[in-house]
Design a protein around this motif. Structure first.
Motif, PDB file in Angstrom:
ATOM      1  N   SER A 249       0.816  -1.213   0.000  1.00  0.00           N
ATOM      2  CA  SER A 249       0.000   0.000   0.000  1.00  0.00           C
ATOM      3  C   SER A 249       0.853   1.267   0.000  1.00  0.00           C
ATOM      4  O   SER A 249       0.334   2.365  -0.128  1.00  0.00           O
ATOM      5  CB  SER A 249      -0.897   0.010   1.238  1.00  0.00           C
TER       6      SER A 249
ATOM      7  N   ARG B 282      -9.163  -2.478   2.075  1.00  0.00           N
ATOM      8  CA  ARG B 282      -7.795  -2.824   2.472  1.00  0.00           C
ATOM      9  C   ARG B 282      -6.903  -3.086   1.266  1.00  0.00           C
ATOM     10  O   ARG B 282      -5.782  -2.602   1.200  1.00  0.00           O
ATOM     11  CB  ARG B 282      -7.855  -4.056   3.387  1.00  0.00           C
TER      12      ARG B 282
ATOM     13  N   THR C 198      -6.145   0.480  -1.876  1.00  0.00           N
ATOM     14  CA  THR C 198      -4.780   0.950  -1.652  1.00  0.00           C
ATOM     15  C   THR C 198      -3.793   0.419  -2.675  1.00  0.00           C
ATOM     16  O   THR C 198      -2.815   1.068  -2.969  1.00  0.00           O
ATOM     17  CB  THR C 198      -4.297   0.543  -0.254  1.00  0.00           C
TER      18      THR C 198
ATOM     19  N   TYR D  43      -4.997   7.399   3.308  1.00  0.00           N
ATOM     20  CA  TYR D  43      -4.955   6.449   2.205  1.00  0.00           C
ATOM     21  C   TYR D  43      -5.680   6.940   0.975  1.00  0.00           C
ATOM     22  O   TYR D  43      -5.335   6.547  -0.143  1.00  0.00           O
ATOM     23  CB  TYR D  43      -5.418   5.063   2.652  1.00  0.00           C
TER      24      TYR D  43
ATOM     25  N   SER E 206      -3.566   6.970  -2.310  1.00  0.00           N
ATOM     26  CA  SER E 206      -4.022   6.230  -3.484  1.00  0.00           C
ATOM     27  C   SER E 206      -4.155   7.159  -4.674  1.00  0.00           C
ATOM     28  O   SER E 206      -3.811   6.795  -5.796  1.00  0.00           O
ATOM     29  CB  SER E 206      -5.365   5.569  -3.211  1.00  0.00           C
TER      30      SER E 206
END
Lengths: 479, 538
Positions: free
Chosen positions: B204, B268, B272, B494, B498
């Protein structure tokens, strides 16, 4: 001194052979089955200890290059001996009930184990052939043990005729390879191989012979009938020890005999055979109503998964295959053991899935263990079967064979259905009538519990701080 | 604390070991109750010691060593803002499902409670694991106990239901396994140290990006597995079946926890690791989610069986969660996370309530009831609160989640169309229709069925297991910030990461390197700076 070194390198095999001879002599002069049984168990046990010790030893060749010890072969030896040992231990009660408990059974098992050990260590096509025959001829006899039953006679005859036929292929292949290269030693063949028609034909025939022994489709026809007609604990022996030995020999042929050049590239063939084997084995297994036949087809399918690792043709692939053989031996001997236990109580026809209804609650330990073994065969984590499958498929993905890996996982998804089906009968259906189950003997029960514990333990072992099995296997190829 | 986290995960297994030495049904029940209660108490310090401001980084991390020097698969567990609440929800439900089964399960108790306890460990493991292979192992492990729970202790058509459930989810997750292996080798090559890595922290992280073609396939494979688990329309067909046949505790765990594994995985992993594919597929996924919302609601409306009605309402509610996830902005994803908890609480409570009435009357048909509010006033209150929470009445938890999600979706750049939020909002209205109509038919009116005259109200045990759920429903409804604060930092971090990652990938891709369909799908043309501007100018 060289002589001693040679003997030491084949020590497990020699121990097993001596045990076999002792059993046969004992049987002739002093009919005491208890002693024969103990000799067999101790012979295999001691041989296994030496084999385990050889895992950590050096590797090299012996008997003027006829055998190669250490590495792949050492691990194969351990798998074969452990598989044979477990099968022999659980055979006692079962064979007694079938009235087949003779010393010859153990003599045959021991001699075929000698053959398997030779096979797992062979570095020469002659060694390979002789070992394979030693193993097979004893197995033909074992397949025919139930000679008064129709299925027993069918199994022996079918196995013998088809086996002899496939040996012909194998021998012809060896002859052609010798003609093409002038060698029988695996490594020397690799050095001398040219991509000629003769060499191709020889290798192809050799592979056909091996495919037959591991029951790869389309050479699998014998397996279901033979597995069904053989006493169950010995079926376990055939399905695990014999198959593992042949697979180890297969690895040796692939890594040592077939050169890295164009002449030795059989990857595509192995891929195709792997795909057909996985699909056909699993699809036919779906339709089986007899648990032993179901496990026979499932073992065909497992040969397919194993070949996925071979098709990868990398260090990861070969170590995955070795790990898988280890996993397969644990869970398959276990599964056959529980089936033998149920069969022991109710006779031979008690392998129809319908008769399993409601049995899971009868003898909870046995039911739980069968579930563990079947889930492991299905490849559900955290059991050892998953770890094996993981290594094999991971090797295929790493080698760029993603379609092969996808077919493999889909095939194993289909396989889940028939493994679950056994549990559906064990637990979800009501019993037709009241069965009383015998208490299993202490040794039988302990062995199966040990197998179940190992199945779970090696399922989680990779993430435990004590892990090391895959590392050990991997070190054989990390050159 | 690291040790405590591990202890919490594996403590339920100790209960299973204890069963080996126990005789008698009561001993088994009490052991299970004590074990799950201790598990819950053990998990509380994790919540209190959680560093809210640093929720983007995993905390209480236990890290094993890689299984092979080149193969970075290792035991890696920890909690972060995304997993903490779901982890707590799982430990909370532990004692509740044990209590819910107290008198209704009479067949082979040892097996039953072992399955519940193993399921507890598996679910906790999924939420805590940060190594994707370990995640996968727990993900699959949760199937086995559920298979037996439905198969042995289920209703009349249990065999078909349980096999359908098992095979359906397994096919998805096996495809995911291949994708996972591929992702592992791909990521391993990027580390420069390993051949293979499944460490989520690396996957990630901004250092690791995946090419567009790989992203597409990987996203599809992972999303398939998770969408089957959610289940998203059209992969939902196993769910009503499994729910109806499962015993009460099985339905509760399935609804409250196992379905969340799917939505949790979408955030999750898919969000990511595959941001470009995630963003491009967002309108498609949202379409499926909206269809699921409306379809689930309409089908729920015509159900005659209360349990089936609640099961279809799950399809509808989880559609909201997926809609929120793919809206890909802070508020919607926050809403999705809190809605996972809400759905767990309210649908879990509804299944418990259906189980209670089933225990008394051995029927779940709406037509068999009517007027029972008079006989069971406490039950009526509890049922009302759960119903209203499920509908999304302001002041209760459901409202918060749905409001966040609809709000976020309305302004979502990825959807670029307000129709998604507008149509999804219709789902809220439909929910009021089917839930209240059901409630009215079951609880109000004259008592038409003589059997119902004999009904007795909830006992202490039943009230006791519903009260905590009701408390949380109200608490989240009134002070959502007490709960949303845990995931706030995580979601912010995140989403930004991302987005940046997706831009990096686009910038590093030129049209020549990728197949035509990929270029068209991701709108790659010669001038990539335009893309960049469009995404920065929000």
């Amino acid at each position: 001194m060289d002589y001693l070194h040679d003997l030491h390198s084949f020590l497990p095999g020699i121990i097993v052979a001596i045990a076999g001879l002792t059993v046969i002599m004992l049987d002739a002069f002093k009919k005491s089955i208890a002693i024969s049984y103990s000799v067999a168990v101790f012979g295999l046990g001691i041989a296994a200890l030496f084999a385990i010790q050889s895992l950590f030893g050096d590797s090299g060749t012996a008997f003027s290059g006829m055998i190669v010890y250490g590495g792949t072969g050492a691990f194969g030896t351990v798998i074969v001996l452990l598989g044979a040992l477990f099968c022999v231990i659980i055979s006692k009660d079962y064979l007694e009930d079938l009235d087949l408990h003779n010393g010859e059974v153990y003599a045959m098992v021991l001699f075929s184990v000698t053959g398997m050990l030779g096979l797992a260590l062979s570095n020469d096509l002659i060694t390979l052939f002789i070992s394979l025959e030693t193993m097979s001829i004893c197995l033909y006899v074992l397949a025919g043990l139930m000679k008064n039953e129709k299925i027993g006679a069918e199994a022996a005859l079918k196995y013998f005729l088809l086996g002899a036929f496939s040996t012909g292929f194998l021998l012809y292949g060896i002859a052609l390879i010798y003609g093409a290269t002038g060698h029988t030693n695996l490594v020397e063949i690799a050095g001398a191989a040219e991509p000629t028609l003769l060499f191709f034909a020889g290798s192809a025939l050799l592979l056909v012979g091996i495919f037959f022994k591991i029951a790869a489709v389309p050479f699998h026809m014998w397996a279901p009938d033979v597995y069904q007609g053989t006493p169950t604990t010995l079926t376990a022996f055939m399905a695990t020890a014999a198959k593992s030995a042949t697979f180890v020999a297969f690895i040796l042929v692939l890594t040592r005999m077939l050169p890295d050049s164009e002449a030795g590239d059989w990857t595509n063939v192995i891929q195709v055979v792997a795909v057909i084997t996985m699909i056909v084995g699993n699809l036919i297994a779906l339709a089986q109503n007899n648990v032993k036949r179901m496990l026979a087809y499932s073992s065909i399918a497992h040969a397919g998964y194993l070949m996925v690792g071979l098709a990868a043709g990398t260090a990861a692939g070969y170590s995955g295959v070795l790990y898988y053989l280890f996993a397969y031996t644990l869970m398959n001997v276990g599964a056959f053991g529980v089936i033998a236990y149920y069969e022991r109580n109710h006779g031979l026809d008690f392998t129809e899935i319908d008769s399993y209804a409601g049995l899971g609650f009868k003898m909870p330990v046995m039911g739980v263990m069968l579930s563990v073994f079947l889930f492991s065969l299905a490849g559900i984590p955290p059991l050892v079967g998953f770890v094996g499958k993981y290594y094999v498929f991971a090797a295929a993905v790493q080698a760029g064979l993603i379609p092969l890996a996808i077919i493999g996982v889909l095939a194993s998804a289909a396989s889940v259905y028939y493994y679950l089906r056994v549990m559906v009968y064990l637990y979800f259906k009501e019993a037709h009538k009241e069965y009383t189950l015998k208490q299993p003997s202490f040794l039988f029960k302990t062995t199966l519990i040990l197998l179940a514990v190992l199945t779970v333990y090696y399922g989680i072992e990779p993430v435990l701080p004590t892990s090391g099995l895959i590392e050990l296997i991997h070190s054989y190829y990390a050159l | 604390m690291e040790f405590l986290l591990n202890l919490t995960i594996y403590f339920p297994l100790l209960g299973v070991l204890a069963f080996l030495f126990l005789k008698g049904d009561n001993a088994v029940k009490w052991t299970s109750l004590v074990v799950t209660s201790i598990t819950f108490l053990l998990s509380l310090p994790l919540l209190f010691n959680f560093d809210v401001a640093g929720s983007a980084t995993p905390q209480f991390v236990t890290e094993g060593s890689p299984i092979l020097s080149g193969l970075d698969i290792k035991y890696l567990v920890g909690l972060d803002g995304l997993s903490l609440l779901l982890f707590m929800l799982t430990t909370l439900f532990g004692p509740i499902v044990i209590l819910a089964s107290w008198n209704s399960v009479k067949k082979s108790l040892v097996g039953y409670y072992s399955m519940l306890l193993i399921l507890q460990t598996a679910s906790l493991g999924v939420f805590a694991s940060l190594d994707l292979v370990v995640f996968y192992v727990f993900f699959e492990l949760s199937l086995i106990p559920m298979y037996f729970l439905i198969g042995i202790w289920g209703g009349s058509d249990k065999v078909r239901a349980t096999i359908k459930f098992f095979i359906y989810t397994l096919v998805g997750s096996l495809i995911m396994l291949v994708a996972l292996i591929y992702l592992g080798y791909n990521a391993g090559a990027a580390t420069g140290v390993y051949q293979f890595t499944a460490d989520w922290r690396f996957i990630s992280s901004p250092e690791y990006t995946i090419g567009l073609v790989e992203q597409t396939w990987l996203f599809l494979a992972f999303a398939l597995a998770f969408c089957i688990k959610v289940p998203l329309f059209p992969f939902h067909t196993w769910l009503p079946y499994a729910h109806t046949e499962a015993p009460t505790a099985g339905s509760v765990v399935l609804a409250a926890i196992m379905l969340k594994l799917g939505t949790y995985g979408l955030i999750r992993v898919c969000m990511t690791a595959f941001p470009n594919a995630f963003m491009e597929f967002a309108p498609w996924m949202a379409t499926l989610a909206v269809i699921g919302i409306i379809y689930g609601a309409l089908v729920a409306m015509v159900q005659k069986d209360v349990k089936k009605l609640v099961a279809y309402s799950s399809v509808s509610h989880l559609g909201f969660v997926v809609l929120g996830i793919f809206a890909f902005n802070t508020i919607a994803v926050q809403g999705a996370i809190i809605q996972m908890i809400n759905h767990g609480l309210s649908t879990g409570a509804l299944f418990l309530i259906v189980g209670m009435i089933y225990d008394r009357r051995h029927t779940r048909m709406i037509a068999d009831f009517g007027g029972i509010a008079k006989k069971m006033p406490v039950f009526a209150v509890m049922f009302m609160i759960a119903t209203l929470a499920s509908i999304g009445l302001p002041g209760l938890n459901g409202f918060i989640g749905e409001f966040f999600i609809l709000n976020g979706s309305f302004f979502s750049e990825l959807y670029a169309n307000k129709a998604y939020a507008v149509i999804a909002a219709l789902g809220v209205i439909l929910a009021a229709v089917y839930m209240l109509w059901m409630y009215q038919r079951v609880m109000f009116g004259p008592i038409t069925n003589k059997e119902n005259e004999k009904l007795i109200d909830l006992n202490g045990r039943e009230i006791g297991l519903l009260v905590p759920l009701v408390i949380f429903m109200v608490w989240i409804g009134i002070r959502p910030v007490d709960f949303t604060k845990y995931s706030e930092e995580w979601v912010d971090t995140y989403i930004t990461l991302s987005e940046e990652k997706s831009i990096t990938v686009i910038e590093n891709t030129s049209k020549e390197d990728i197949p035509n369909w990929t270029a068209r799908f991701y709108n790659i043309d010669e001038n990539q700076s335009e893309y960049r501007l469009a995404h920065q100018g929000k």
